[in-house]
Design a protein around this motif. Structure first.
Motif, PDB file in Angstrom:
ATOM      1  N   HIS A  65      30.676  19.574  -6.082  1.00 18.00           N
ATOM      2  CA  HIS A  65      31.076  20.629  -5.151  1.00 18.00           C
ATOM      3  C   HIS A  65      32.263  21.416  -5.696  1.00 18.00           C
ATOM      4  O   HIS A  65      32.317  22.647  -5.554  1.00 18.00           O
ATOM      5  CB  HIS A  65      31.436  20.030  -3.792  1.00 18.00           C
ATOM      6  N   SER A  70      28.153  22.853  -4.915  1.00 14.47           N
ATOM      7  CA  SER A  70      26.934  22.176  -4.437  1.00 14.47           C
ATOM      8  C   SER A  70      25.720  23.097  -4.503  1.00 14.47           C
ATOM      9  O   SER A  70      24.795  23.001  -3.695  1.00 14.47           O
ATOM     10  CB  SER A  70      27.119  21.653  -3.004  1.00 14.47           C
ATOM     11  N   HIS A 151      30.453  20.725   5.237  1.00 13.48           N
ATOM     12  CA  HIS A 151      29.179  19.991   5.267  1.00 13.48           C
ATOM     13  C   HIS A 151      28.750  19.552   3.869  1.00 13.48           C
ATOM     14  O   HIS A 151      28.003  18.574   3.724  1.00 13.48           O
ATOM     15  CB  HIS A 151      28.082  20.857   5.873  1.00 13.48           C
ATOM     16  N   PHE A 152      29.208  20.269   2.843  1.00 13.83           N
ATOM     17  CA  PHE A 152      28.749  19.998   1.489  1.00 13.83           C
ATOM     18  C   PHE A 152      29.636  19.004   0.750  1.00 13.83           C
ATOM     19  O   PHE A 152      29.395  18.703  -0.413  1.00 13.83           O
ATOM     20  CB  PHE A 152      28.615  21.314   0.713  1.00 13.83           C
ATOM     21  N   ARG A 158      24.828  16.639   2.845  1.00 15.41           N
ATOM     22  CA  ARG A 158      24.726  17.745   1.911  1.00 15.41           C
ATOM     23  C   ARG A 158      23.352  17.807   1.240  1.00 15.41           C
ATOM     24  O   ARG A 158      22.822  18.888   0.992  1.00 15.41           O
ATOM     25  CB  ARG A 158      25.826  17.643   0.845  1.00 15.41           C
ATOM     26  N   ARG A 162      20.911  21.025   1.467  1.00 14.42           N
ATOM     27  CA  ARG A 162      20.502  21.698   0.239  1.00 14.42           C
ATOM     28  C   ARG A 162      18.988  21.753   0.130  1.00 14.42           C
ATOM     29  O   ARG A 162      18.422  22.722  -0.369  1.00 14.42           O
ATOM     30  CB  ARG A 162      21.109  20.985  -0.971  1.00 14.42           C
ATOM     31  N   SER A 168      26.964  26.776   0.904  1.00 14.14           N
ATOM     32  CA  SER A 168      28.318  26.834   1.464  1.00 14.14           C
ATOM     33  C   SER A 168      28.716  28.281   1.741  1.00 14.14           C
ATOM     34  O   SER A 168      28.414  29.188   0.963  1.00 14.14           O
ATOM     35  CB  SER A 168      29.314  26.214   0.481  1.00 14.14           C
TER      36      SER A 168
END
Length: 352
Positions: A65, A70, A151-152, A158, A162, A168
């Protein structure tokens, strides 16, 4: 309170739609906490191999990240973004997608999306969970939905986000996608797509607090960061409006001067998340529960607003483009509300 019960005889197809919708709704509300609980259980109950792999995974999440935001290039895991299971979620409401202008795949786009609603359901389905309709209407344009950066860095959560094409909403992440090459021969475009369209729910958590059926209250007047980003990356802004988004959930009454709203605002400032108390329907009744109501949501995608690229946009130019976005949304609302909203004569658009 008088309870309105659901009929006993319901087609298997509608029952399946309800179950799938329950899965997604429960997931959206609980996944951050559930992800952390699962991780804690793996560390506590797992064997030596699991307890070794979990810290390695956490280090990977942190560095991936920090270095790559991410990011998932291309359309990501299409098998999880275009399938019959997700289509049941679309058909439950149903959610529709309406095109009013072409999006040429020689540009990257910011979709300024309104209203947020409780979950941003229309945007998430059309551009994340069931993208077949999008791909047919806007060929060679990859749909992506921006959500909270934290959240990532939440393990497990995550990976699921994704897989649904979410990215993000951080400035660095958005710049990454909006600066991608549109050259068909570029290595990033080997999938046959040459454009990224990133949907941003501009009103965010503040707009979510004002979500109530029949009330279209947009938080936009002082939100200009997306305009600056569009100018710096040379990305046209596409206004998009999801009619019916505010009607699928209500929430506990929270007028601006109430104690509940003050608490919600405080939590939002501390965490970036609005602690909503949504009110929907249940499995066997239409009066209360955590499921959204079966009410249509229609996302109308407007025409792109071109911008002149500049690394240092002036305040005057930012205000000019921002004004064009507001005018386009007002025009879109007035033009389409009669077609997509019941009782449209009594519904007004409020931009604050």
């Amino acid at each position: 309170m008088k309870i309105e019960w659901a009929p006993v005889k319901v087609s298997p197809r509608r029952r399946l739609q309800t179950l799938v919708t329950a899965f997604f709704t429960f997931s959206f509300f609980t996944l951050p906490l559930v992800s952390l609980i699962i991780l804690a259980m793996l560390l506590y109950y797992g064997g030596i191999i699991v307890r070794t792999l979990v810290p390695i995974y956490l280090v990977y999440v942190y560095y991936d990240h920090k270095k790559n935001h991410s990011a998932v290039d291309g359309n990501g895991w299409l098998f999880n973004r275009n399938n019959a299971f997700n289509r049941n979620y679309r058909d439950y409401f149903p959610v529709e997608l309406v095109k009013t202008a072409d999006l040429p795949p020689n540009r990257n786009y910011i979709l300024a999306s309104f209203p947020h609603g409780v979950l941003g359901t229309g945007i998430c389905i059309n551009m994340g969970l069931d993208i077949g309709k999008w791909l047919s209407l806007f060929p060679q344009v990859r749909p992506k939905v921006a959500t909270l950066d934290q959240h990532f860095i939440t393990p497990l959560l995550r990976e699921l986000l994704r897989s649904w094409g979410l990215v993000s909403v951080s400035k660095e992440s958005l710049t990454y996608y909006l600066s991608k090459s549109n050259d068909p021969k570029h290595s990033d475009n080997r999938d046959g797509f040459t454009s990224n369209a990133v949907a941003i729910l501009v009103g965010g958590a503040q707009e979510a607090l004002d979500t109530h059926p029949g009330k279209y209250i947009l938080t936009l007047k002082n939100r200009k960061g997306f305009v600056k980003l569009a100018i710096r990356t040379g990305s046209p802004i596409v206004p998009t409006f999801s009619f019916g988004e505010v009607d699928i959930f209500d929430q506990v009454n929270n007028p601006p001067d109430s104690l509940l709203r003050r608490i919600q605002t405080l939590v939002k400032k501390l965490t970036g998340i609005s602690p909503l108390i949504p009110v929907g329907r249940g499995f066997f009744n239409y009066t209360f529960g955590f499921l959204p109501h079966r009410r249509p949501v229609v996302q109308v995608v407007g025409a792109p607003i071109a911008v002149k690229q500049s690394a240092q946009p002036t305040a005057e130019y930012v205000d000019e483009i921002h004004g064009q976005v507001i005018a386009a949304l007002e025009l879109m609302f007035d033009k389409h509300k009669e077609k997509y909203l019941a009782g449209s004569k009594n519904i007004k658009l409020v931009i604050q």
